[in-house]
Design an enzyme around this catalytic site. Structure first.
Site, PDB file in Angstrom:
ATOM      1  N   GLY A   1       0.825  -1.008   0.472  1.00  0.00           N
ATOM      2  CA  GLY A   1      -0.070  -0.108   0.006  1.00  0.00           C
ATOM      3  C   GLY A   1       0.884   1.368   0.115  1.00  0.00           C
ATOM      4  O   GLY A   1       2.018   1.537  -0.546  1.00  0.00           O
ATOM      5  N   SER A   2       0.044   2.616   0.849  1.00  0.00           N
ATOM      6  CA  SER A   2       1.035   3.919   0.665  1.00  0.00           C
ATOM      7  C   SER A   2       2.475   3.533   0.961  1.00  0.00           C
ATOM      8  O   SER A   2       3.152   4.776   0.651  1.00  0.00           O
ATOM      9  CB  SER A   2       0.343   4.657   1.515  1.00  0.00           C
ATOM     10  OG  SER A   2      -1.391   4.177   0.487  1.00  0.00           O
ATOM     11  N   THR A   3       2.987   3.083   2.160  1.00  0.00           N
ATOM     12  CA  THR A   3       4.587   2.516   2.306  1.00  0.00           C
ATOM     13  C   THR A   3       5.108   3.069   0.996  1.00  0.00           C
ATOM     14  O   THR A   3       6.481   3.738   0.942  1.00  0.00           O
ATOM     15  CB  THR A   3       4.608   2.061   3.199  1.00  0.00           C
ATOM     16  OG1 THR A   3       3.891   0.808   2.723  1.00  0.00           O
ATOM     17  CG2 THR A   3       3.941   2.182   4.444  1.00  0.00           C
ATOM     18  N   LEU A   4       4.416   2.814  -0.011  1.00  0.00           N
ATOM     19  CA  LEU A   4       5.438   2.035  -1.210  1.00  0.00           C
ATOM     20  C   LEU A   4       5.615   3.845  -2.123  1.00  0.00           C
ATOM     21  O   LEU A   4       6.748   4.019  -2.603  1.00  0.00           O
ATOM     22  CB  LEU A   4       4.860   1.693  -2.003  1.00  0.00           C
ATOM     23  CG  LEU A   4       6.087   0.953  -2.879  1.00  0.00           C
ATOM     24  CD1 LEU A   4       6.866  -0.770  -2.764  1.00  0.00           C
ATOM     25  CD2 LEU A   4       5.728   0.581  -4.627  1.00  0.00           C
ATOM     26  N   LYS A   5       4.308   4.586  -1.989  1.00  0.00           N
ATOM     27  CA  LYS A   5       5.133   5.638  -2.497  1.00  0.00           C
ATOM     28  C   LYS A   5       5.846   6.546  -1.465  1.00  0.00           C
ATOM     29  O   LYS A   5       7.028   7.551  -2.446  1.00  0.00           O
ATOM     30  CB  LYS A   5       4.118   6.476  -1.556  1.00  0.00           C
ATOM     31  CG  LYS A   5       2.343   6.279  -2.239  1.00  0.00           C
ATOM     32  CD  LYS A   5       1.325   7.227  -2.069  1.00  0.00           C
ATOM     33  CE  LYS A   5       0.196   6.675  -2.582  1.00  0.00           C
ATOM     34  NZ  LYS A   5      -1.033   7.104  -1.509  1.00  0.00           N
TER      35      LYS A   5
END
Lengths: 562, 457
Positions: free
Chosen positions: A281-285
């Protein structure tokens, strides 16, 4: 007629006499004849028997020499029924000392088997008590057993040692050969006081881990509280030193007790932190932004026009709040965790550079940590049969690809470590039986981004948390980090209710000493990482800095650095 | 020779016989009792057992006394060597069971009492033994039925699911091995059949060129019955009993017909069967391989035979002493390998003693057969029993000392095993009966009154 019958019977008698003389000859020759040469040979093997000499298995310590795994003696108690003369007495004595039913013991004694196993493993006290009874036909055999003084603590890191004296999972599995030493076949004498034949065996080496027991305990305790408060089913807390790749703590719940591996659900043995890839999820941003900065498609102060939706490869990507955010800064993209923004960046980067960037961060392949069972997650790329153009968009905000918690922590660690990926490892020292100490040196796997990009991104991440007044903030310390709320893939799409909430961050930003990853599976109190994992991060790090004796840094000083 | 010496002492055989038989037997039994008692006491001391565990010795003494005193009334002219030998061996066997498998000693003592009773009952049969001779088919079929029953109801007392199921069990308390009874009944059948038909077999043989063939109509029933026995035994994988049956059959065929060619053909057949068995049965291959060269596999397949040889070799001349050796390392030492335990703990003297006892027993049986040559059935019956005891003893003793491949048969009177003890004692009962052709038992009371005044016919 009867004379002939008599004659034949005499003949039969004569034949039988010949057979008798053959047996007599054989009996005499066994005492004095040719076979005696063999007997000398066999006699050797009779009072000298071959045994597998298993040297003591190496012990496992934490970074500060706290004992995590050692060896202890337990016993196997069994009996040879034919050697028991006084059955009632023997059964009575055993029933008292061992707590076994008297009737069952009596029944075992009428077994025709040469050996009946009574108890294995029997605790040392029971084994010694039975030994002291000195009963005919009862055998007490010492068996070496692995003992983990802290029970379930760090069980996924340690693994366990099976009945076959082989290590499984974790450190025990990965370093089995080193811990086990050299198992040799040796001569053992049945004659008391006679020296054993060979002494050529070599003990196993001791291992000193990078783990710190206090941090490990804090992580496990924090995780237990977090699961209770958020209603999550399982979770992971991972702490590593971004400069060296040393794992300071690796906690998973639920865990198992390696002392009683035989009575536990085998599904618990795998270590989720290294073996259970998930869609981050967003941690990969964080990584998407890093690649965007590195490739120069944006600058830290760039903006983009957020229309609330973007179409890539036939699918439409929306923000988590389904809102259009207008002209947005890169820091706000991270702070507000905008999917449209991430997808915009990925489009500008382009698939080739985007996936090359992710690979530079160590995604798609195992990192080679010294634990048994590490996997690499899946990263579909252009050219793969199942890659689709829309994957570029979804991958940019962490869906449609999988990473292990370790991979994500190491990748974010590169941001903290001025762009360098360091191989994660668990063992800091190996101490050979002769006392020789071998230190493990940190291994740099490669550069993910430039030093400048790493510094810029650190500041952006810290600022984003500040600006959103994130629950992850720790008073007195500058923290960089990112929340994540990952949807869980199910056949045909994503689960509408359940999520994996996570937070990955590091600090202090000026001189990063730790990377911490919090992962909570299917929290029920809230589905958002910002409301579940972020407060856990704050709670954990505010205690971690005390244990690591990290002084508070001044946020104002950080703002003035170029 | 003894007889001549006794004649010299007593002057005339007529006067000497009843007294000398009783007294000779009494002296020999006294020796057996001394030997057995000393060994029991030695074992009790060596294994630190309770003195109350001496009771099986009491059972043995009562059996011995009963055999001697009752038979002195029933069969005053019996062979005087049989009972001392048999009681010595069974007493020794009881000591060995107590030594090697203490939990089984109660069972063995009970079987000894039963066997003694059965032996006495058989000895008290009328001298003609017509019951046996006349109903030979009935007896044999009964035996076959019991054996066939093991195919369906068979168990193995060890409870091992893969071991041959040769026993019939009664509520798990008593186990009986019908092949032991069948062995006896087959000897009775063959003796009766051959005694009746041997002349007709010999006179009506057909010739094809140089070859003389037996007349089929007369040998067919016998071959059929014998074939049934063999098929059942082989089906059950009781190969030891099957080889024994074969040897008994050949010996009785030879004794009655004198055709050495039959024996030669039979032995060739046995060899061929052995070759076939080597290819078909793992157990046969194991036995032959470990007999030919056990040393390379002393720790694995040949463990039993090598342990046995070690036990025999460690015995020396005088043995380790009762309870002092380590025969317990030999698997199933208390039944098949009891001879190795004797060789270890009683040494060469002990093992030669057992060989001598069994040899004398067999020769006495054949001597009884020779003396009864005028009564073909009785003669052949005694010969069959003699060959059975002798061949069985040879098979297992020679197997234990690696002279021939191992066959799983018991050592008569000595090995643990109730069925074997019972059938061996019944055989001895028959031998005793045949050895005294004239005496007719009517009632004990009548005998008690008339024993001294009874004229010897």
């Amino acid at each position: 007629m009867h004379e002939t019958l008599s004659r034949r019977l005499s003949f039969v008698s004569a034949i039988l006499l010949i057979l008798v003389s053959l047996i007599v000859y054989r009996l005499v020759s066994l005492q004095f004849g040719v076979d005696t040469a063999y007997f000398a040979l066999i006699a050797q093997s009779e009072y000298r028997y071959q045994v597998l000499i298993r040297p003591p298995r190496g012990e496992i310590y934490d970074r500060n020499e706290v004992l995590l795994a050692t060896n202890t003696v337990e016993y196997e108690i069994g009996m040879s029924p034919v050697l028991i003369y006084d059955r009632e007495g023997t059964a009575g004595a055993l029933a008292e000392v061992m707590g076994l039913p008297y009737d069952e013991l009596l029944e075992d004694m009428s077994s025709p088997q040469p050996y009946v196993l009574l108890v294995r493993p029997a605790p040392a006290a029971m084994g010694q008590a039975v030994m002291e009874l000195n009963l005919d036909g009862i055998s007490v055999t010492p068996i070496s057993r692995r003992f983990y003084p802290h029970g379930a603590m760090a069980s996924h890191v340690l693994g366990f040692v099976g009945y076959d004296d082989e290590g499984y999972y974790g450190i025990e599995g990965f370093y089995n050969e080193i811990l086990k030493g050299e198992v040799t076949v040796g001569d053992q004498s049945r004659i008391p006081f006679e020296a054993t034949g060979s002494e050529s065996w070599r003990s196993g080496s001791d291992l000193r881990l990078t783990i710190v027991s206090e941090i490990q305990y804090l992580a496990e305790d924090t995780l237990a509280r977090a699961l209770e408060e958020t209603g999550a089913q399982s979770g992971t807390i991972l702490v590593l030193d971004p400069r060296t790749g040393e794992i300071l703590a690796m906690a998973n719940r639920p865990a198992f007790d390696p002392n009683r591996f035989y009575s536990q659900d085998t599904a618990l043995f795998t270590n989720p932190a290294i073996s259970d890839p998930y869609e981050p999820g967003s941690t990969l941003k964080v990584l998407t932004m890093a690649i965007a900065l590195e490739t120069g498609v944006v600058e830290p102060d760039s903006t983009y026009e957020d229309t609330g939706v973007i179409e890539i490869g036939g699918i439409e990507v929306y923000n988590w709040d389904r809102q259009a955010h207008g002209v947005t800064t890169m820091t706000d993209l991270l702070g507000k965790s905008l999917n449209v923004g991430a997808a915009t960046l990925a489009l500008r980067i382009g698939p080739r550079r985007f996936y090359a960037g992710l690979e530079d961060f160590g995604l798609g392949e195992p990192l080679g940590i010294d634990l048994q069972g590490e996997v690499g997650g899946t990263l579909r790329q252009p050219g793969d049969a199942d890659w689709h153009e829309s994957d570029l968009a979804t991958n940019s905000f962490g869906q449609g690809l999988t990473v292990t918690p370790l991979q994500l922590a190491v990748a974010v660690g590169a941001i903290a470590n001025e762009g360098l990926i360091v191989q994660p490892h668990m063992v800091s020292q190996r101490i050979a039986p002769d006392g020789t100490v071998t230190d493990f040196e940190p291994t740099v796997l490669g550069r993910a981004v430039s030093q400048e990009t790493a510094r810029q991104l650190s500041r952006m991440l810290a600022n984003a948390l500040e600006r959103e007044a994130s629950a992850a903030l720790v008073p007195g310390y500058t923290i960089a980090g990112k929340t994540g709320t990952a949807e869980i893939p199910i056949p045909g799409g994503y689960d509408p209710d359940r999520t994996i909430a996570s937070f990955v961050g590091f600090g202090p930003v000026s001189d990063p000493r730790f990377v911490v990853l919090i992962r909570l599976d299917q929290p029920t109190s809230s589905r958002w990482g910002s409301e579940t994992a972020a407060p856990v991060f704050s709670y954990f790090v505010s205690r971690l800095v005390v244990l690591m004796e990290i002084p508070p840094d001044d946020p104002a000083a950080l703002a003035s650095t170029p | 020779m003894l007889k001549e010496a006794l004649l010299a002492v007593h002057g005339s055989e007529v006067q000497a016989t009843p007294w000398s038989i009783a007294s000779r037997e009494r002296w020999l039994l006294a020796l057996a009792a001394v030997f057995t008692s000393l060994n029991w006491i030695g074992l009790t001391l060596a294994s630190k057992q309770e003195w109350s565990l001496l009771w099986p010795l009491g059972v043995w003494l009562v059996c011995t006394a009963a055999m001697h005193s009752l038979l002195s009334r029933i069969l005053p002219h019996r062979d005087p060597y049989l009972i001392p030998i048999v009681m010595l061996l069974s007493g020794w066997g009881l000591v060995l069971v107590a030594r090697l498998a203490p939990p089984f000693v109660t069972r063995q003592a009970i079987w000894l009492a039963l066997a003694t009773g059965a032996s006495l009952l058989i000895a008290a049969l009328p001298p003609g033994l017509r019951v046996l001779q006349r109903y030979r088919y009935t007896w044999l079929l009964a035996g076959l039925t019991l054996l066939a029953a093991t195919l369906v109801f068979g168990v193995n007392p060890s409870g091992n699911a893969y071991a041959p199921r040769l026993w019939l069990g009664l509520r798990g308390l008593i186990f009986f091995q019908p092949s032991e009874l069948l062995k006896l009944l087959m000897i009775v059948f063959l003796a009766s059949y051959l005694a009746e038909k041997r002349e007709i077999i010999l006179t009506t043989q057909t010739r094809i060129g140089r070859w003389r063939l037996p007349p089929l109509p007369y040998v067919a029933p016998m071959l059929l019955m014998w074939g049934f026995c063999m098929i059942l035994l082989i089906w059950q994988r009781d190969l030891g009993a099957a080889s024994l049956f074969f040897l008994i059959f050949l010996a009785m065929l030879y004794a009655s017909t004198g055709q050495a060619g039959y024996v030669a053909a039979g032995l060739i057949l046995l060899g061929l069967a052995g070759l076939l068995g080597y290819r078909l049965y793992d157990v046969v291959r194991l036995r032959v391989d470990t007999w030919w060269n056990p040393w390379p596999e002393a720790d694995s397949r040949a463990f039993q035979i090598v342990q046995s040889l070690l036990a025999v070799a460690s015995g020396g001349i005088f043995g380790q002493g009762v309870g002092q050796g380590a025969p317990i390392y030999i698997p199933v030492v208390h039944s098949d390998f009891v001879f190795a335990a004797i060789a270890e703990e009683w040494g060469l003297l002990g093992s030669l003693g057992v060989v001598a006892c069994l040899a004398i027993l067999t020769l006495r049986a054949l001597r009884i057969a020779i003396q009864n040559a005028r009564r073909p059935f009785h003669s052949l019956l005694a010969a069959g029993i003699g060959v059975s005891l002798g061949a069985q003893s040879f098979l297992i003793m020679a197997g234990v000392v690696k002279l021939i491949p191992l066959t799983g048969v018991t050592l008569p009177f000595v090995s643990y095993g109730g069925s074997s003890l019972l059938s061996s004692f019944v055989m001895v009962g028959l031998l005793l009966r045949i050895s005294d052709p004239q005496s007719r038992f009517r009632s004990l009371r009548w005998r008690t009154r008339g024993v001294s005044s009874e004229p010897v016919p």
